[in-house]
Design a protein around this motif. Sequence first.
Motif, PDB file in Angstrom:
ATOM      1  N   SER A 222       0.831  -1.205   0.000  1.00  0.00           N
ATOM      2  CA  SER A 222       0.000   0.000   0.000  1.00  0.00           C
ATOM      3  C   SER A 222       0.863   1.252   0.000  1.00  0.00           C
ATOM      4  O   SER A 222       1.955   1.287   0.570  1.00  0.00           O
TER       5      SER A 222
ATOM      6  N   GLU B  21      -1.185   3.726   7.221  1.00  0.00           N
ATOM      7  CA  GLU B  21      -0.930   2.573   6.361  1.00  0.00           C
ATOM      8  C   GLU B  21      -1.160   1.275   7.112  1.00  0.00           C
ATOM      9  O   GLU B  21      -0.962   1.200   8.334  1.00  0.00           O
TER      10      GLU B  21
ATOM     11  N   ASN C  24      -0.637  -3.086   6.217  1.00  0.00           N
ATOM     12  CA  ASN C  24      -0.327  -4.222   5.347  1.00  0.00           C
ATOM     13  C   ASN C  24      -0.299  -5.485   6.190  1.00  0.00           C
ATOM     14  O   ASN C  24       0.188  -5.467   7.328  1.00  0.00           O
TER      15      ASN C  24
ATOM     16  N   THR D  62      -3.010  -8.289   2.037  1.00  0.00           N
ATOM     17  CA  THR D  62      -3.895  -7.120   2.000  1.00  0.00           C
ATOM     18  C   THR D  62      -3.126  -5.864   2.381  1.00  0.00           C
ATOM     19  O   THR D  62      -2.112  -5.925   3.088  1.00  0.00           O
TER      20      THR D  62
ATOM     21  N   TYR E 225      -3.734  -1.206   2.739  1.00  0.00           N
ATOM     22  CA  TYR E 225      -4.483   0.034   2.507  1.00  0.00           C
ATOM     23  C   TYR E 225      -3.623   1.199   2.991  1.00  0.00           C
ATOM     24  O   TYR E 225      -2.922   1.095   4.018  1.00  0.00           O
TER      25      TYR E 225
ATOM     26  N   HIS F 271      -5.997   7.545  -1.743  1.00  0.00           N
ATOM     27  CA  HIS F 271      -6.275   6.192  -1.255  1.00  0.00           C
ATOM     28  C   HIS F 271      -5.631   5.170  -2.193  1.00  0.00           C
ATOM     29  O   HIS F 271      -5.739   5.283  -3.420  1.00  0.00           O
TER      30      HIS F 271
ATOM     31  N   GLY G 186      -5.158   0.697  -2.295  1.00  0.00           N
ATOM     32  CA  GLY G 186      -5.494  -0.551  -1.636  1.00  0.00           C
ATOM     33  C   GLY G 186      -5.104  -1.742  -2.490  1.00  0.00           C
ATOM     34  O   GLY G 186      -5.009  -1.637  -3.718  1.00  0.00           O
TER      35      GLY G 186
ATOM     36  N   SER H 178      -6.267  -4.434  -7.127  1.00  0.00           N
ATOM     37  CA  SER H 178      -5.476  -3.307  -6.641  1.00  0.00           C
ATOM     38  C   SER H 178      -6.059  -2.044  -7.251  1.00  0.00           C
ATOM     39  O   SER H 178      -6.519  -2.046  -8.402  1.00  0.00           O
TER      40      SER H 178
END
Length: 805
Positions: free
Chosen positions: A189, A655, A657, A670, A672, A697, A699, A722
């Motif tokens: 991210s 952030e 992850n 994952t 963001y 943003h 993700g 993504s």
Amino acid sequence: MPRPLLSLKRFGCVVLVVACAPIAVEFVHAQTPDVSSQCTVATSAPHVSVSGFVSDPSGAMLHDALVTLSCGAIKLQATTDATGRYSLQLVPGTYSLTVAAKGFTTRELPLKVSGTGNNSQDLILNVAQENSTIEVRAGANGYEVNESNEATRTDTPIREIPQAVYVIPQQLLRDEQVVRLADAVRNVSGVTIAEDAGGRQERVTMRGFVTDTTFQDGFRNGPTSNATFPDFSNVERVDILKGPSSTVFGRLDPGGVVNLVTKQPLSEHYYSVTMQGGSYQLFRPTIDASGPLTANKALLYRFIASGQDSQSFRDFNFTRRLFLSPTLTWTPSPSTSFRLYTEFLGGSNLNDRGLIAIGTRPANLPVSRYLADPSLVYPYRQGKAGLSYDQAIGQRWTFRSYERSSTGWANYNARVANALSKDQQTVTLNDLETDQYFQAHYWVNELTGTMNTGKIQHTFLGGVELNYEIYDTNTARPPTGSPAETLNIYHPNYAALPPRSLATSRIDQTRDGYGGVYLQDQVALTSKLKVTGGIRYDIAKLKDVGYFVTVSSSSRATAWSPRVGLTYQPIQAISFYATFNRSFQPQTGTDVNGVAFKPELGRLLETGFKFDTARHRIQGTASVYQINQTNVITADPNNPSFSIQLGEQRSRGVEFNATTHLTHQWDLVTGYALTDATIQKDNTYLVDSFLQSVPRHTGNLWTRYNQTHGLMTGASIGAGVSGVSRMQGQLITQAAPTTSYLVPGYARVDAGVSYERPRDEHWKYHFSFNANNLLNRRYFSGASGRFAVYPGRPRDLIASFQLIR
């Protein structure tokens, strides 16, 4: 610096040698356990299950590894399947565990088997060198990485590093068939490749700031040592360190560091042939061969070669390239190691800056439309060579010396759009040809070691770094007064472009030298509380020599780069951290008084936590940060022809992850990021406006399922999405705040399937098929102004067949 694990046994001690580019040597005193004396079993108890996975340090699962549990006359064995899994049924007790696999180390360890239920024990085997070790670690998985040396240049568990660190492992690169850096970083991210300089280099946007410098095995890969994007046939993994980090890396942009770790020689014979093909006539063969050159395995080699010949979704464009990389590792004694690294990369493509913007959005043109002269090709050649030397000093200290040099040439040759007519039908082409010659020499000397002061543990790092870069250009343009060349964007007639008439207009030469000295101490105050502190001092001497038009200049700049970080681990599964870090980037030019510009400075304040649950089922990092960049060059309001350093930019964000092992068959990646990157002070651009090509943003999600039993054992399927939100395509000026435009956001779906056939005698087969941008979404990855809007690839299919021995 990145280096693979190599270990040696000597006089009853385990000697851990980390050897690669650079090769490092580190001694860890540990007695081999006497497992036979610890053997006990509960003979009357019911049977329980013991299972797990066996993998190598990169995360790749090991097939056909032999797992043995024994105690006296009891001996049970199992062989790992195509997914690296083993399973045994036995009574509770303490057993001798032995794990063996061809090309990897073997070692006995005690294993306590509980009678309360299933027992899970995953294992990681190191590649066999002279004498290696096996590391037993719960939750070993293809996407799991627990250690990194990027942030500190010492081997440190990620949860003990007081900064956001992410690793994209080999298994994930393989599952997604990554060929370009842009395809790799979408798994992290807040990291994007917004533009690629017309197909010449991938510029990374991270935490709101753009950099054109990546690293390879810890060495700089900037414009003065690279003429094109890196080749991923030689990449083992990608390490990402976020935020200013000049204490160990020297001059940097404040966004962070992207480091490509290359593949290293192996001690057992390994041969791999891969053929990839797909959309746009992709043809990409790769050969990878490695093994010992001497009977005692003191001299190892690896040779990787790849080529690519493909067309493009962009009209007329293509990619042709050849990559060669021979590498040698020589370990003449348990305490000494050398490594020779070389590579050559050559090829050609078109200079392609994408589409243009009209009004407030990218122009409504086919993503294939080429707005330049298709007859002009961008060729390049570059070579790199480096030598590393590592020497263990006693059992606790290591001296490392490593050097790498690069040289190359490229011909920037293009007519590209740089103006739009009032009727918004025609673009004017900027005609330019530049021969570019570069050299770069990097030399680092480091001493690392450990010591105790009472009950407090210290891990020291001290180093000296010297860099020298040469960059020469010879530029030709049309003579003054020549008529402008134009192209209709809706009905381009490329054949009507007139013949070129160029004359040398300027010759520029740069000779830049850099030197840095740094110290770092990682202090373990207790088993739960650790402090990392460091300081670096740098000197930069910049010299520009200009001919015809430009004026020669020289400057000298210095900078101090401190860092301090704290980690606290109240329980095994979680650690909290906070950090302060600095970066600096030297600047060229002078103000109206002839005073040389100071380096741009970046300052990081970051806090967060890292989590690693039982058996590594869930690993990840959540962070909050603020980065301030000062000394940004902006217009001098009193002297329009000059600049001053009053500009300031700021990025704030959150952030997250995580890597999740939902089951031993099912993995999930994952991430963001929320990024608020704005201009704080400037005389040209609008204050509080967003920085260019920075989505607010981002993700990402990728999931993979492996079939571990039944007819489809060895098969896997993966899919992911993504996406990014909209972003500014250009900086907003104070003089014309309404003339900016937005690049729309997008979400891209990717998928892949693979099948790995178990070994047939000495051979193994791997099939993969991936569909990128599966839904064929029209999107733009980013922009660098109104005349460089980069369209994303339409649906892209790629298939591969790999033969391994």
